[in-house]
Design an enzyme around this catalytic site. Sequence first.
Site, PDB file in Angstrom:
ATOM      1  N   SER A  40      21.858 -29.776  16.377  1.00 20.12           N
ATOM      2  CA  SER A  40      21.525 -29.552  17.969  1.00 20.12           C
ATOM      3  C   SER A  40      20.541 -30.607  18.380  1.00 20.12           C
ATOM      4  CB  SER A  40      20.961 -28.135  18.116  1.00 20.12           C
ATOM      5  OG  SER A  40      20.940 -27.964  19.565  1.00 20.12           O
ATOM      6  N   CYS A  44      22.919 -36.533  25.222  1.00 16.23           N
ATOM      7  CA  CYS A  44      22.703 -37.213  26.563  1.00 16.23           C
ATOM      8  C   CYS A  44      21.484 -38.291  26.818  1.00 16.23           C
ATOM      9  CB  CYS A  44      22.717 -36.423  27.888  1.00 16.23           C
ATOM     10  SG  CYS A  44      24.321 -35.386  27.867  1.00 16.23           S
ATOM     11  N   ILE A 279      41.668 -18.022  15.975  1.00 13.93           N
ATOM     12  CA  ILE A 279      41.021 -19.557  15.949  1.00 13.93           C
ATOM     13  C   ILE A 279      40.681 -19.780  17.116  1.00 13.93           C
ATOM     14  CG2 ILE A 279      41.104 -21.833  15.180  1.00 13.93           C
ATOM     15  CD1 ILE A 279      43.079 -21.021  12.576  1.00 13.93           C
ATOM     16  N   ALA A 281      38.795 -22.348  20.035  1.00 14.84           N
ATOM     17  CA  ALA A 281      38.302 -23.827  20.272  1.00 14.84           C
ATOM     18  C   ALA A 281      37.356 -23.920  21.408  1.00 14.84           C
ATOM     19  CB  ALA A 281      39.447 -25.048  20.034  1.00 14.84           C
ATOM     20  N   TYR A 426      14.717 -26.400  54.585  1.00 12.89           N
ATOM     21  CA  TYR A 426      14.392 -27.684  55.434  1.00 12.89           C
ATOM     22  C   TYR A 426      12.995 -27.762  55.365  1.00 12.89           C
ATOM     23  CZ  TYR A 426      12.975 -30.451  59.416  1.00 12.89           C
ATOM     24  OH  TYR A 426      12.306 -31.187  60.220  1.00 12.89           O
TER      25      TYR A 426
END
Length: 821
Positions: A40, A44, A279, A281, A426
Amino acid sequence: MTKKIIIIGGVAGGATAATRLRRLNEEDEIILLEKGEYISFANCGLPYQVGGIIKEREDLLLQTADGMRQQYGLDIRNFSEVTEINPQAKTVTVLNHQTGKTYQETFDKLIISTGAKAITPPIPGLEEALNVFTLRNIPDMDLIKAYIKDHHVKTATIIGGGFIGLEMLENLNHLGIDVRLIEMSAQVMPSIDFELAQQLHAQIAFHGAELILNDGLKSFKNEGKQLELTSGKIVETDMTILSIGVSPENTLAKETGIDLGFKQAIRVNEQLQTNYPDIFAIGDVIEVKDFVDQSPTNIPLAWPANRQGRLVADIINGIPATYLGTQGTSVAKIFELTAASTGNTERLLQQKNIFYHAIHIHPNSHAGYYPDASPIHLKLLFDQNGKILGAQAVGIEGVEKRIDVIATAMKFGATADQLAAIELAYAPPYSSAKDPVNMAGYTADNVLTENVQIVQWHEVDQLIEQGAYFLDVREEFERAIGEFPNSKLIPLNQLRQRLEELPKDQTIYVYCQVGLRGYNAARILLQHGFHVKNIDGGYKTYKLAHYQIPEQTLSNKKTDKQEQEQIKLEPATDLETIEVDACGLQCPGPILKVKQHIDQMTEGQKLVVQASDFGFSADIDAWAKTTGNTLLTNELQGNKVVATLMKGKQSTDSRFDSLPQEGVLKETKDGATMVVFSGDMDKALASMIIASGAAAMGKKVTIFFTFWGLSILKKQKIKKKGLAKMFDLMLPNGASSLPISSMNMGGAGSKMIQAVMKQKNVDPLPTMIEKAQELGIKFVACTMSMDIMGIEKEELFDFVEYGGVATYLGDSENANLNLFI
């Protein structure tokens, strides 16, 4: 009943599935098999560790094998590669890379999370090249960093302009390495469209990197030290990063007989099951549905992998869950810019033959009067029913926030026009009262309700060739930074008074700088019976799309730097340098501010101006050439463009002999004169805008005020008698109390106009007059009219001059612009 669950692969999808499975069931046996060391990690963040932005390598390790074992009670086996799946026997064969031994494990449920692999085509010479790398994991990163250090890399070439390629370009540049990027297509970053990508091209050039588009890598030569491109060009490089893209890591699935789909990715249903029910994915290896049109696609991003990891754990544990598709929402940093997108691009919609509307807006990231506001270039795509098909944005700040809002609206079925109704936070440091997302909604609503017809930037060149009628509703001084050829100039504030100058027998293509004034002009013309279309996004969008990448190679970069340093040398002068902050001003505000200061300066004096709009770099270059001033430097400093100008072109310093002299505007008459007869506020505003624009273009401006126009010049009220007192009672007290020519409504209309001007950050009329005087505009009061109307000199501003018709005519002799208002 306990289950034995095996997960092949860690990182985003596999690690998320493993921890979620444990949180849902303490009894199940959960085995995570990872062929590498790291189960892990933040892939990025790899480019930023290469570039030294992320200082500690360990910061990328989100979880260790030991940590996950202890925290979650999982059976974590790194260095363990699954080499075979037997779906009938429900077994996997595992190779332990540390011991070299192979063994089998049974499973009740199997999750494939093998991710994607870097594309490395069979390029001639690749086998012999010793300096070629890809970046997908921690070991790749370690190899790149070691090679840079051990071989004292000075130049690097990146093949491919996707996310990793652009991030590596920035980070290698940050290390001081001269970088070039080669991309086969016409643009970098395929998740945005060409006109927005052009801003990234300009930013790359700003930082001195070489960008080669529409060309590819043909072969490696000299053990990778030379690259032969498809164009035949040969370039030298110390190292090469292959960032051509990724493909699903599907080897196991293919050998097992699992169904494959788009780009050979594993085909799954909405419960993430393969054609073998036990199975599953997830992640970069699977085919997903495009959220926009439900077509099959493959989108290798971290968010979908994490989401799928959680959902597959729920599904295995009997919790109802479905994965309905991927929007492809993404964001990337390219030097100072942020580029973000969601949904489909215009290019992809064209490929799918899906009808769409496109709009472009250029709002500020936050209130313009609060420091450091900068423009966001936002594009929205939607169909004839308002369904949002995609959105893209590029800017310095606030970009990802707006795309996130639109992505959320898109996810829950809001239409493009409904973006106007989203109530967003805002405060001046963060946004405007009408957020850019709201503005996109209003613009979309105008298109959907057919309040205006629009034309895109890529249609303009063909229209020019066909001799279409273009109407420019900007101010005259704005044309110094570019215009469409043979276009008619009528500033918006003059449009209603000059309608007779326009043809009704052909389509009028109206444009301004960013599209807003063009829309207002289109509405005026439509209601007066003209056939009109607005150029979407204005001249700014067209200009951005037509950016030309400068000719630059790494081989001549050193020479270029030396020349730039030579130009930066200050001319021999003791004159004070003026500094101007134009940050946060909407175009053409920065240019007007420059002109105001230049006019007050002495020949040879320097002006340093900073702006937060990167487009200012091109604008100031064009303006300096057009107006006969010298641009000494034009560079990035942090998140701002900083330009240094010298007033005038001539210099006794020989160091400036080589500066470009072409493009100087030359006129035999450089004056502008105006008679202001009206005392209406809207006409007075138009007078000040036109006069200031003419002054900003270098004209010597004289405004001759007569009769009712004299009210504009009043600064105070004095006691009078007789007819003079009667006139005083009937006339306005000054610029702040003028009526408007239409819909005055006893002064209410005037108050409304002033309130809107304040909301839109437009200067009030007295301030405009003051600024016009600072620009050197000559204000002349007609003495004959003053006598008739009983107006005294002490009532008028101190800077006002006095004269008669001869004064006006004398100045008009040297003018090529004469107006009567």
